[in-house]
Design an enzyme around this catalytic site. Structure first.
Site, PDB file in Angstrom:
ATOM      1  CG  ASP A   2      -5.692  -8.753  -4.593  1.00 33.65           C
ATOM      2  OD1 ASP A   2      -5.627  -8.496  -3.378  1.00 33.65           O
ATOM      3  OD2 ASP A   2      -6.712  -9.221  -5.140  1.00 33.65           O
ATOM      4  CB  VAL A   3      -1.601  -7.850  -0.141  1.00 31.56           C
ATOM      5  CG1 VAL A   3      -0.495  -6.930  -0.624  1.00 31.56           C
ATOM      6  CG2 VAL A   3      -2.788  -7.063   0.417  1.00 31.56           C
TER       7      VAL A   3
ATOM      8  N   GLY B 240       0.816  -1.211   0.000  1.00 35.70           N
ATOM      9  CA  GLY B 240       0.000   0.000   0.000  1.00 35.70           C
ATOM     10  C   GLY B 240       0.842   1.248   0.000  1.00 35.70           C
ATOM     11  CB  ALA B 241       4.324   1.671  -0.745  1.00 35.16           C
TER      12      ALA B 241
ATOM     13  CE1 TYR C  45      -8.777   0.501   8.486  1.00 36.97           C
ATOM     14  CE2 TYR C  45      -9.222   1.547  10.598  1.00 36.97           C
ATOM     15  CZ  TYR C  45      -8.412   1.375   9.494  1.00 36.97           C
ATOM     16  OH  TYR C  45      -7.237   2.068   9.404  1.00 36.97           O
TER      17      TYR C  45
ATOM     18  CB  ALA D  65      -9.385  -5.852   9.930  1.00 40.05           C
ATOM     19  CE  LYS D  66      -5.816  -0.990   9.903  1.00 43.20           C
ATOM     20  NZ  LYS D  66      -4.600  -1.285   9.096  1.00 43.20           N
TER      21      LYS D  66
ATOM     22  CB  SER E 105      -6.160   1.576  13.197  1.00 47.75           C
ATOM     23  OG  SER E 105      -7.010   2.689  13.370  1.00 47.75           O
TER      24      SER E 105
END
Length: 253
Positions: free
Chosen positions: A63-64, A13-14, A154, A157-158, A142
């Site tokens: 696509d990771v 995601g860079a 989210y 997941a975090k 996060s």
């Protein structure tokens, strides 16, 4: 440091935001950096910034969340830059909604990119790190891991990435590999701009409201997070593993 001695870092995601700032920071510290994003062309600006400053970088489309794509991306990095010894799992997406409005696809997409992607990329890089007797894995969590309205997917997941990080630290420590997580608070990025749009606020007003609630009285910048990540990837952090560092401008409940 000669190019043959350079440690190789992969940042997912860079193409922008925290990922781009991290790639540039690691390159400035002498790393050769693979700039991964969904489309290879999206990484061009980050690669150009690194090479213009005299660094080595490679843009790779990946696509990771796809097992074969993740393995192929790591293999390409190993061939063109060298075996990766540093991995920053930063790739992420938002599909925010209240629980009763959240679709199966909203849930699955966020889980697949954040959690499955981190798993697949780490698994693909592990052998290179073990063979080198050196590795640094940094996962982007996060402050939402503590819970946040409209982000059941989210947040879950975090929070999951924190458990994943601690388990990696336990399993991989004997091979000279550390694993840590960085958990940003409010960082001014395209993702937080999207959140402002979702709740119907102008981004400037959204940032001001956030800054008023942060002890240091400003919102974070991608470079603030990149600095924390850079520390965890350094030789100096060799005795720091399994930790979660909140980069949020103050303490969190």
């Amino acid at each position: 440091m000669s190019t043959t001695d350079q440690r190789v870092a992969i940042v997912t995601g860079a193409a922008r935001g925290i990922g781009a700032a991290t790639a540039v920071r690691l390159a400035a510290e002498g790393r050769a950096v693979a700039v991964l994003d969904l489309e290879e062309s999206a990484g061009k600006d980050t690669v150009d910034a690194i090479t213009a400053a005299g660094g080595r970088a490679l843009a790779v489309g990946c696509d990771v969340s796809d097992s074969e794509a993740a393995a192929a991306a790591v293999a390409r990095v190993a061939e063109e830059l060298g075996p990766p010894q540093i991995l920053v799992n930063n790739a992420g997406v938002l599909r925010d909604n209240l629980l009763f409005k959240m679709s199966d696809a909203d849930w699955d997409t966020v889980m697949n990119v954040h959690l499955r992607g981190a798993f697949l990329m780490t698994r693909a890089c592990q052998k290179h790190m073990v063979d080198s007797a050196f590795g640094r894995v940094v996962n982007l969590s996060s402050s939402s891991a503590l819970g946040n309205r409209g982000q059941a997917n989210y947040s879950a997941a975090k929070a999951g990435l924190q458990g994943f990080t601690k388990t990696l630290a336990i399993e991989l420590g004997k091979f000279g590999i550390t694993a840590n997580a960085v958990a940003p608070g409010f960082i001014a990025t395209d993702m937080t701009a999207a959140t402002a749009a979702r709740v119907g606020m102008e981004f400037d007003d959204f940032q001001k409201a956030a800054a008023d609630a942060i002890p240091v009285r400003r919102v974070g910048r991608p470079e603030d997070v990149a600095g924390a990540i850079a520390y965890f990837t350094s030789d100096a952090a060799g005795f720091v593993s399994g930790q979660v560092l909140y980069v949020a401008g103050g303490p969190l409940d």
